[in-house]
Design an enzyme around this catalytic site. Structure first.
Site, short mmCIF file in Angstrom:
data_model
loop_
_atom_site.label_atom_id
_atom_site.label_comp_id
_atom_site.label_asym_id
_atom_site.label_seq_id
_atom_site.Cartn_x
_atom_site.Cartn_y
_atom_site.Cartn_z
N SER A 142 4.53 -10.27 2.36
CA SER A 142 4.63 -10.25 0.81
C SER A 142 6.23 -10.15 0.57
CB SER A 142 4.38 -8.83 0.45
OG SER A 142 4.48 -8.49 -0.90
N TYR A 155 4.01 0.32 2.02
CA TYR A 155 3.64 -1.17 1.68
C TYR A 155 4.43 -2.21 2.13
CZ TYR A 155 1.25 -5.59 -0.15
OH TYR A 155 1.02 -6.65 -0.31
N1 LIG Z 1 -2.39 -9.93 -4.69
C1 LIG Z 1 -1.12 -9.68 -4.72
O1 LIG Z 1 -0.31 -9.64 -5.50
C2 LIG Z 1 -0.27 -9.99 -3.29
C3 LIG Z 1 0.94 -9.99 -3.18
C4 LIG Z 1 1.62 -10.07 -1.78
C5 LIG Z 1 0.70 -9.87 -0.64
N2 LIG Z 1 -0.71 -9.65 -0.99
C6 LIG Z 1 -1.28 -9.51 0.39
O2 LIG Z 1 -2.42 -10.55 0.43
C7 LIG Z 1 -3.54 -9.83 1.16
C8 LIG Z 1 -4.79 -10.17 0.52
O3 LIG Z 1 -4.93 -9.28 -0.76
P1 LIG Z 1 -5.50 -9.62 -2.05
O4 LIG Z 1 -4.20 -9.80 -2.84
O5 LIG Z 1 -6.42 -10.81 -1.81
O6 LIG Z 1 -6.28 -8.32 -2.22
P2 LIG Z 1 -7.88 -8.01 -2.16
O7 LIG Z 1 -8.75 -8.80 -3.05
O8 LIG Z 1 -8.01 -6.61 -2.49
O9 LIG Z 1 -8.26 -8.43 -0.84
C9 LIG Z 1 -8.15 -7.69 0.33
C10 LIG Z 1 -9.21 -8.00 1.41
O10 LIG Z 1 -8.80 -7.06 2.49
C11 LIG Z 1 -10.10 -6.77 3.03
N3 LIG Z 1 -9.98 -5.06 3.42
C12 LIG Z 1 -9.37 -4.07 2.89
N4 LIG Z 1 -9.44 -3.08 3.77
C13 LIG Z 1 -10.10 -3.51 5.02
C14 LIG Z 1 -10.53 -2.83 5.81
N5 LIG Z 1 -10.61 -1.63 6.27
N6 LIG Z 1 -11.09 -3.72 7.00
C15 LIG Z 1 -11.38 -4.85 6.70
N7 LIG Z 1 -11.07 -5.57 5.70
C16 LIG Z 1 -10.54 -4.87 4.71
C17 LIG Z 1 -10.84 -6.63 1.67
O11 LIG Z 1 -12.42 -6.58 2.09
P3 LIG Z 1 -13.49 -5.36 1.96
O12 LIG Z 1 -13.04 -4.36 1.09
O13 LIG Z 1 -14.52 -6.17 1.81
O14 LIG Z 1 -13.28 -4.76 3.35
C18 LIG Z 1 -10.46 -7.80 1.10
O15 LIG Z 1 -11.44 -8.98 1.69
C19 LIG Z 1 -3.10 -8.55 1.62
O16 LIG Z 1 -2.45 -8.57 3.00
C20 LIG Z 1 -1.89 -8.20 0.65
O17 LIG Z 1 -1.03 -7.39 0.90
C21 LIG Z 1 -1.25 -9.55 -2.06
#
Ligand SMILES: NC(=O)c1ccc[n+]([C@@H]2O[C@H](COP(=O)([O-])OP(=O)(O)OC[C@H]3O[C@@H](n4cnc5c(N)ncnc54)[C@H](OP(=O)(O)O)[C@@H]3O)[C@@H](O)[C@H]2O)c1
Length: 264
Positions: A142, A155
């Protein structure tokens, strides 16, 4: 339907957001998939659609990656399934609260998913990739990992770890034929914000998740080590990284720098 490539991608955090879109894009490129997350129902719906639309094989591994036993099962799959040629370390959590307001258990939970699980999965697959001289590891970091000023300290620290790990593995595994990429999204429209307890009115300008993943895949196809899809001027990253590298030859010295000499 795409021509099948007879390789598969293991996607963590595939049930929503960035992981679900990557799964869609890799299926459309003809890759089979192994989807990993906790929510089986959502993964089944995604798997059913992707099988129908693309003809690829989609397997589901329901796992809480913060549970050592469930994580071990995913590690074992990565070690033993020679079909898997790409690991996408995407699962991650964030939090809106500041460090002093977080309990040690909350802090540990973020580290367990964002660092420990990601590192163990990478460790499970890297020896196999290094031995066969191919394979790719995509780590979702990120921009917060470059910006303590954003105030998301734990984070951001986990995401700085992911960036460093990727840069180190690029140097270690790159010469063995393994491609390692860090993707640094900025604010992207997914569920992570609500899950983390953010006031949605306070969220910064946000990119749509499809655009983010498509841009990250352009970086993947170019074999970039660090991909920052939202950064308008790529030279800013290059300047930053060049400044870092220019310090390296100065670090090891027999004596402390003059500014640290005791005044006599
Ligand atoms: N969205 C942003 O603004 C942003 C910016 C920078 C980086 N990121 C990074 O992008 C990545 C994906 O995030 P996202 O934005 O797509 O958010 P998201 O929609 O909340 O997706 C997170 C995913 O991680 C899974 N997850 C959460 N806890 C888990 C656990 N204990 N075991 C297994 N799976 C787990 C969730 O599935 P379940 O709940 O089904 O387990 C979900 O599929 C993350 O690493 C995040 O830090 C996001």
């Amino acid at each position: 339907m795409n021509q099948l490539v007879n390789k598969s991608v293991l996607v963590t955090g595939a049930s929503s957001g960035i992981g679900a879109v990557y799964a869609d894009r890799f299926a459309k490129r003809g890759y089979d998939l192994v989807l990993v997350a906790r929510d089986r129902t959502r993964m089944e719906a995604l798997a059913e659609r992707l099988r129908r639309e693309t003809g690829v094989a989609v397997d589901i591994l329901q796992a809480d990656l913060t549970d050592a036993g469930e994580l071990a099962q995913v590690e074992e799959r990565l070690r033993s399934d020679a079909h898997i040629s790409i690991l996408l370390n995407n699962a991650g959590v964030s939090t809106a609260s500041s460090f002093a307001d977080q309990s040690p258990d909350e802090v540990a939970k973020i580290i367990n998913l964002n660092i420990t699980a990601l590192t163990r999965l990478t460790s499970a697959v890297a020896p196999r990739f290094a031995k066969t001289g191919d394979g790719a590891i995509i780590n979702i970091s990120s921009v917060v990992g470059l910006a303590p000023e954003f105030g998301m300290t734990i984070y951001g620290a986990t995401k700085a770890f992911v960036l460093f790990l990727t840069q180190g593995l690029h140097l270690e595994l790159g010469p063995k034929g393994v491609y390692v990429q860090a993707v640094l999204p900025a604010s992207t429209r997914t569920e992570i914000w609500e899950r983390a307890g953010w006031d949605m009115n306070a969220v910064p300008p946000t990119m749509e998740v499809d655009e983010l993943v498509d841009a990250a895949l352009v970086g993947f196809d170019r074999h970039e080590t660090v991909t920052i899809p939202s950064l308008p001027d790529a030279d800013q990253w290059k300047t930053f990284d060049t400044a870092r590298q220019s310090m390296i030859s100065n670090f090891n010295q027999v004596h402390a720098a003059a500014r640290y000499h005791l005044a006599s």
